[in-house]
Design a protein around this motif. Structure first.
Motif, PDB file in Angstrom:
ATOM      1  N   UNK A  40     -41.321  73.859  13.340  1.00 50.33           N
ATOM      2  CA  UNK A  40     -41.364  75.303  13.077  1.00 50.33           C
ATOM      3  C   UNK A  40     -40.042  75.788  12.485  1.00 50.33           C
ATOM      4  N   UNK A  41     -38.925  75.307  13.027  1.00 49.41           N
ATOM      5  CA  UNK A  41     -37.620  75.715  12.508  1.00 49.41           C
ATOM      6  C   UNK A  41     -37.377  75.144  11.121  1.00 49.41           C
ATOM      7  N   UNK A  42     -37.844  73.928  10.879  1.00 46.69           N
ATOM      8  CA  UNK A  42     -37.693  73.320   9.559  1.00 46.69           C
ATOM      9  C   UNK A  42     -38.461  74.109   8.507  1.00 46.69           C
ATOM     10  N   UNK A  43     -39.641  74.606   8.879  1.00 44.65           N
ATOM     11  CA  UNK A  43     -40.447  75.389   7.934  1.00 44.65           C
ATOM     12  C   UNK A  43     -39.815  76.738   7.626  1.00 44.65           C
ATOM     13  N   UNK A  44     -39.052  77.289   8.571  1.00 44.73           N
ATOM     14  CA  UNK A  44     -38.420  78.590   8.354  1.00 44.73           C
ATOM     15  C   UNK A  44     -37.053  78.612   9.044  1.00 44.73           C
ATOM     16  N   UNK A 294     -31.184  70.068  11.120  1.00 40.96           N
ATOM     17  CA  UNK A 294     -30.173  69.921  10.068  1.00 40.96           C
ATOM     18  C   UNK A 294     -30.091  68.477   9.584  1.00 40.96           C
ATOM     19  N   UNK A 295     -30.136  67.517  10.512  1.00 39.18           N
ATOM     20  CA  UNK A 295     -30.053  66.114  10.123  1.00 39.18           C
ATOM     21  C   UNK A 295     -31.307  65.680   9.369  1.00 39.18           C
ATOM     22  N   UNK A 296     -32.454  66.220   9.754  1.00 41.78           N
ATOM     23  CA  UNK A 296     -33.681  65.894   9.027  1.00 41.78           C
ATOM     24  C   UNK A 296     -33.596  66.379   7.585  1.00 41.78           C
ATOM     25  N   UNK A 297     -33.092  67.592   7.396  1.00 41.47           N
ATOM     26  CA  UNK A 297     -32.943  68.134   6.047  1.00 41.47           C
ATOM     27  C   UNK A 297     -31.942  67.313   5.238  1.00 41.47           C
ATOM     28  N   UNK A 298     -30.883  66.862   5.876  1.00 40.08           N
ATOM     29  CA  UNK A 298     -29.868  66.067   5.178  1.00 40.08           C
ATOM     30  C   UNK A 298     -30.419  64.718   4.745  1.00 40.08           C
ATOM     31  N   UNK A 304     -28.561  67.581  -2.123  1.00 41.64           N
ATOM     32  CA  UNK A 304     -28.863  68.956  -2.492  1.00 41.64           C
ATOM     33  C   UNK A 304     -28.091  69.946  -1.624  1.00 41.64           C
ATOM     34  N   UNK A 305     -27.948  71.155  -2.153  1.00 42.78           N
ATOM     35  CA  UNK A 305     -27.312  72.242  -1.401  1.00 42.78           C
ATOM     36  C   UNK A 305     -28.409  73.128  -0.815  1.00 42.78           C
ATOM     37  N   UNK A 306     -28.310  73.431   0.467  1.00 42.16           N
ATOM     38  CA  UNK A 306     -29.309  74.261   1.143  1.00 42.16           C
ATOM     39  C   UNK A 306     -28.621  75.113   2.202  1.00 42.16           C
ATOM     40  N   UNK A 307     -28.693  76.435   2.031  1.00 42.44           N
ATOM     41  CA  UNK A 307     -28.034  77.345   2.971  1.00 42.44           C
ATOM     42  C   UNK A 307     -28.582  77.173   4.390  1.00 42.44           C
ATOM     43  N   UNK A 308     -29.903  76.988   4.502  1.00 41.65           N
ATOM     44  CA  UNK A 308     -30.514  76.843   5.824  1.00 41.65           C
ATOM     45  C   UNK A 308     -29.972  75.639   6.571  1.00 41.65           C
ATOM     46  N   UNK A 309     -29.752  74.521   5.825  1.00 46.90           N
ATOM     47  CA  UNK A 309     -29.222  73.325   6.477  1.00 46.90           C
ATOM     48  C   UNK A 309     -27.804  73.558   6.987  1.00 46.90           C
TER      49      UNK A 309
END
Length: 400
Positions: A40-44, A294-298, A304-309
């Motif tokens: 859920x947090x990864x989606x938003x 955060x680690x999943x997004x990384x 890539x650059x991602x503000x959410x991460x």
């Protein structure tokens, strides 16, 4: 009294308090819940998505905490308690299954399951405790859960007010526990009525925190497995592992293993410490959950650059460290300086890498955590160097 049903349900207070197989089985529901919350947090990963995830985590944590507290009092081998734990586990699974779509149409499933868990517990325990003083304690708790349950159900039905009503219900429930569930005509529970086995609760906290770390490793491994195993993803996966190891070490040392002894030493007032530890563990698990996302997004997009991460990657470790500092303070009065410095260091490091690739941000956070672990260990290393070992003792005796 001892030969009646209440006597057969209650554990003796001198019981060593080891977690039962059924309690560990119950924890499986929380494993599933954490994976759904991270999704859920990864989606938003926005502020609103983070707040919604925190609401759901706080509700699921309260189910786990109240169940762990109840299992501390009752014999988990008793058929009635087995029924209670299985009832709670099934309700927790329903809540977890609804997590990804709670705010998109399945809020009522989440809310009704939550209310049914708490009121179902009361429906099982209150008749079984007839004639025992703890029956009144269970009645106080049940009345307040019935009141807060209205907020949960109305919040599920009224979309615009959902977050506000659910947050109000959680604040009320968490606050009433600290106030010992006062209610007109029923009074409030005494600390002896709420006394817990420090060994058991401390062990349960450690087990659920390990589960949270396990979710981090599980998600990192699954994401890495599907990433193509390229160089940057491999580095990101290694950083996730290093981060998990650092968090585990920072949790266990110095006060992680002393919580149970401190609760036991306090006696009945130790229940206040148990409750505070429960609140702080919620914050620590929230931090681990954010770090996991955060680690999943990384791992998925390391370059890539991602503000959410960056946001969750900084907030997660900072939350964990802040709560861990407070836990050390309430357990043994210590304020580890490396951790105190570490919180702003993580925030500054995150701000400094806000425009950098996700891999750089994760590397900075992991580096700060490793430095904290190193500085934490330095006093013990100095003692091991300056204190003579067993092999030196004969030499000193011969020449002393």
């Amino acid at each position: 009294m001892a030969g009646g049903l209440p006597g057969r349900l209650l554990l003796r207070r001198e019981n060593p308090g080891k977690a039962s197989f059924l309690e560990l089985f119950f924890d499986l529901a929380f494993i599933f819940a954490l994976t759904r919350l991270s999704r859920a947090l990864l989606d938003d990963p926005s502020f609103n998505g983070g707040f919604q995830t925190l609401l759901m985590l706080a509700a699921l944590w309260w189910v786990w905490f109240v169940t762990a507290w109840s299992a501390d009092w009752f014999d988990p081998r008793a058929p009635l308690i087995v029924t209670l734990l299985l009832w709670t586990m099934f309700g927790g699974l329903l809540m977890a299954a609804a997590v990804p779509t709670v705010f998109d149409g399945h809020a009522m499933v989440f809310a009704v399951a939550y209310v049914a868990i708490h009121l179902g517990r009361a429906a099982i325990l209150i008749p079984a405790l007839r004639g025992h003083p703890l029956q009144v304690r269970s009645l106080r708790v049940a009345v307040w859960f019935a009141i807060s349950g209205v907020l949960w159900v109305v919040g599920a039905a009224v979309t615009p007010a959902r977050e506000v009503l659910w947050a109000l219900a959680l604040v009320m429930e968490y606050s009433l526990a600290r106030l010992r569930w006062p209610f007109p005509w029923l009074g409030r529970s005494t600390w002896p009525e709420l006394q817990v086995n420090g060994t058991h609760l401390s062990e349960r906290y450690q087990q659920i925190f390990i589960i949270a770390l396990g979710e981090l490793i599980l998600i990192a491994g699954v994401t890495y497995s599907g990433s193509g195993l390229d160089r940057d993803s491999t580095v990101a996966f290694a950083l996730a592992f290093v981060t998990a190891v650092a968090l585990a070490r920072l949790y266990l040392v110095p006060a992680g293993s002393r919580l149970g002894a401190r609760i036991e030493a306090e006696g009945p007032p130790g229940s206040k410490l148990t409750l505070m530890a429960g609140y702080l563990h919620l914050v620590m698990i929230a931090g681990v959950l954010a770090t996991s996302v955060a680690m999943e997004m990384t791992i998925d997009h390391p370059g890539e650059y991602e503000t959410g991460q960056t946001t969750v990657g900084v907030i997660g470790p900072a939350l964990f460290l802040s709560a861990r500092i407070l836990l050390a303070a309430v357990v043994d009065g210590s304020w580890p300086w490396a951790r105190l410095v570490g919180v702003p260091a993580i925030i500054v490091g995150g701000l400094a890498t806000v425009r950098s690739p996700q891999l750089v941000n994760s590397a900075v956070v992991a580096g700060v955590l490793l430095l904290i672990v190193l500085f934490d260990a330095m006093p013990a290393l100095r003692r091991s160097v300056h204190e003579p070992g067993e092999s030196d003792a004969p030499h000193k005796r011969r020449h002393g």
